[in-house]
Motif scaffolding. Structure first.
Motif, PDB file in Angstrom:
ATOM      1  N   SER A  53     -18.221 -42.829 -39.241  1.00 52.04           N
ATOM      2  CA  SER A  53     -17.754 -41.883 -40.249  1.00 52.04           C
ATOM      3  C   SER A  53     -16.259 -42.031 -40.484  1.00 52.04           C
ATOM      4  CB  SER A  53     -18.084 -40.453 -39.836  1.00 52.04           C
ATOM      5  OG  SER A  53     -17.402 -40.141 -38.645  1.00 52.04           O
ATOM      6  N   VAL A  54     -15.565 -42.675 -39.529  1.00 55.98           N
ATOM      7  CA  VAL A  54     -14.121 -42.874 -39.719  1.00 55.98           C
ATOM      8  C   VAL A  54     -13.839 -44.291 -40.210  1.00 55.98           C
ATOM      9  CG1 VAL A  54     -11.885 -42.835 -38.563  1.00 55.98           C
ATOM     10  CG2 VAL A  54     -13.645 -41.212 -37.902  1.00 55.98           C
ATOM     11  N   GLN A  55     -14.511 -45.270 -39.567  1.00 55.55           N
ATOM     12  CA  GLN A  55     -14.182 -46.664 -39.850  1.00 55.55           C
ATOM     13  C   GLN A  55     -15.172 -47.331 -40.799  1.00 55.55           C
ATOM     14  OE1 GLN A  55     -14.460 -47.640 -35.776  1.00 55.55           O
ATOM     15  NE2 GLN A  55     -12.960 -46.038 -35.315  1.00 55.55           N
TER      16      GLN A  55
ATOM     17  N   GLN B 108     -11.610 -51.834 -31.146  1.00 59.58           N
ATOM     18  CA  GLN B 108     -12.002 -53.011 -31.939  1.00 59.58           C
ATOM     19  C   GLN B 108     -11.520 -52.870 -33.373  1.00 59.58           C
ATOM     20  OE1 GLN B 108     -13.288 -55.690 -30.991  1.00 59.58           O
ATOM     21  NE2 GLN B 108     -14.197 -55.289 -29.011  1.00 59.58           N
ATOM     22  N   HIS B 109     -11.675 -51.671 -33.923  1.00 59.88           N
ATOM     23  CA  HIS B 109     -11.274 -51.423 -35.313  1.00 59.88           C
ATOM     24  C   HIS B 109      -9.780 -51.696 -35.488  1.00 59.88           C
ATOM     25  CE1 HIS B 109     -11.448 -49.674 -39.280  1.00 59.88           C
ATOM     26  NE2 HIS B 109     -10.490 -48.820 -38.969  1.00 59.88           N
ATOM     27  N   MET B 110      -8.991 -51.223 -34.514  1.00 61.57           N
ATOM     28  CA  MET B 110      -7.541 -51.422 -34.594  1.00 61.57           C
ATOM     29  C   MET B 110      -7.194 -52.915 -34.552  1.00 61.57           C
ATOM     30  SD  MET B 110      -5.785 -48.878 -35.087  1.00 61.57           S
ATOM     31  CE  MET B 110      -6.607 -47.509 -35.808  1.00 61.57           C
ATOM     32  N   ARG B 111      -7.924 -53.664 -33.704  1.00 64.53           N
ATOM     33  CA  ARG B 111      -7.634 -55.103 -33.575  1.00 64.53           C
ATOM     34  C   ARG B 111      -8.062 -55.881 -34.811  1.00 64.53           C
ATOM     35  NH1 ARG B 111      -6.855 -56.613 -28.075  1.00 64.53           N
ATOM     36  NH2 ARG B 111      -6.931 -54.731 -26.802  1.00 64.53           N
ATOM     37  N   MET B 112      -9.032 -55.319 -35.555  1.00 67.70           N
ATOM     38  CA  MET B 112      -9.542 -56.039 -36.731  1.00 67.70           C
ATOM     39  C   MET B 112      -8.737 -55.731 -37.982  1.00 67.70           C
ATOM     40  SD  MET B 112     -12.180 -57.818 -35.836  1.00 67.70           S
ATOM     41  CE  MET B 112     -13.264 -58.066 -37.237  1.00 67.70           C
ATOM     42  N   MET B 113      -7.796 -54.777 -37.874  1.00 71.63           N
ATOM     43  CA  MET B 113      -7.011 -54.406 -39.061  1.00 71.63           C
ATOM     44  C   MET B 113      -6.231 -55.615 -39.558  1.00 71.63           C
ATOM     45  SD  MET B 113      -7.147 -51.059 -39.747  1.00 71.63           S
ATOM     46  CE  MET B 113      -5.958 -49.743 -39.594  1.00 71.63           C
ATOM     47  N   PRO B 114      -6.198 -55.818 -40.863  1.00 65.79           N
ATOM     48  CA  PRO B 114      -5.462 -56.967 -41.396  1.00 65.79           C
ATOM     49  C   PRO B 114      -3.960 -56.842 -41.172  1.00 65.79           C
ATOM     50  CG  PRO B 114      -6.278 -55.586 -43.184  1.00 65.79           C
ATOM     51  CD  PRO B 114      -6.829 -55.010 -41.926  1.00 65.79           C
TER      52      PRO B 114
END
Lengths: 210, 114
Positions: A53-55, B108-114
């Protein structure tokens, strides 16, 4: 050990039917293990939803744009009152063995539960038609439909179970076996209401706040 | 099968229906107050940002405990220890799985940020 000392957690027969109360220990403990493993299933779906819901919004709508809090509030009340009505069915069973009373309260419980499922289906309909929010739109919406859909499916199967138990109460009367089945259904129904607390808080309210 | 308790059972061993009915009513009232409180936080913007999330989370936990106590009749005194352990162990597993999943996926989301 005195009879009133509960042999198993949760709804019980205590002194009103001591033999069934003793017999209940194994089956109800087993049912608690099922309920807890079911809770683990929901926890995994909650965790997936929390991340998605966030990402996982992608190009789709955000939670605050598609949720209708008034509907969520009414659904919460329906499920809460249905849980409450089941409590009264259990009291009729435990203290009076009154078939009509049990059936009447089961009917109230079932109607409120059916109202809940109906409102949720209506929610889905509005989301898909008015906002174009289908499960394929984004990861957030996939997780949303998966989580709330699993819960709605549980409630629906609870309704089927309730109908089966109503027939059993009519055909077999309130025999010990039927009593134990009703007690397990009651645990199942109350537990679904507990899961719904998580859904209205972490899905609907969190979605609108953040 | 009789509906009555055996005559030799002490009176204190027979649970009283009024008491149990009261438990359901108390549960309903508390649940209504907590639910309405949670929605009021959002409807009337009582808190903002992290404070609102914390308040909502707290209300949810309290309401879950209310449901367990008043609808499912779980209490700490009279349950068997095994059963209480089952519930507490499940809660522990849930916390580890949920917090672990959210943490790892966020990372993981933070590491995948462009």
């Amino acid at each position: 050990m005195s009879l009133s000392e509960r042999l198993h957690p949760g709804i019980n027969l205590a002194g009103t039917d001591p033999e069934s109360h003793e017999a209940a220990e194994e089956v109800l403990f087993g049912f608690w293990i099922f309920l807890m493993s079911d809770l683990v299933l929901f926890a995994v779906l909650f965790a997936t939803y929390a991340a998605m819901s966030v990402q996982g919004i992608a190009e789709g709508p955000r939670p605050a744009e598609v949720f209708d809090l008034t509907a969520a509030f009414l659904e919460t009340l329906l499920l809460l009152f249905s849980s409450f009505a089941f409590g009264f069915a259990m009291l009729e069973m435990k203290y009076r063995e009154n078939r009509r009373g049990v059936l009447g309260w089961l009917l109230v419980t079932g109607l409120l539960g059916a109202g809940f499922v109906g409102m949720e289906l209506h929610d889905y309909y509005v989301m898909v038609t008015a906002h174009g929010a289908t499960p394929q739109t984004s990861g957030f919406l996939s997780a949303y439909y998966l989580l709330t859909g699993t819960h709605a499916l549980h409630v629906s199967s609870g309704l089927v179970w309730m109908a089966v138990m109503a027939v059993q109460v009519v055909v077999f009367g309130l025999s010990p076996a039927v009593k134990l089945r009703l007690m397990r259904l009651a645990l199942f129904w109350h537990m679904l209401d507990v899961v719904w607390i998580g859904i209205f808080t972490f899905v609907y309210l969190y979605g609108v706040v953040s | 099968m009789s509906n009555r308790a055996p005559a030799n059972l002490p009176a204190s061993d027979i649970e009283d229906e009024g008491h149990e009915r009261r438990s359901y009513v108390i549960g309903l009232v508390l649940a209504l107050v907590l639910t309405t409180g949670a929605f009021a936080v959002v409807w009337f913007d009582l808190f903002s940002g992290a404070a609102a999330l914390a308040a909502l989370g707290l209300l949810a936990v309290v309401q879950a405990v209310v449901h367990l106590r008043y609808f499912l009749h779980i209490d700490l005194q009279r349950s068997h220890r095994d059963d209480l352990l089952l519930i507490l162990f499940t809660v522990l597993i849930l916390l580890i799985m949920v917090s672990g999943t959210i943490w790892i996926l966020y990372d993981q989301h933070m590491r995948m940020m462009p």
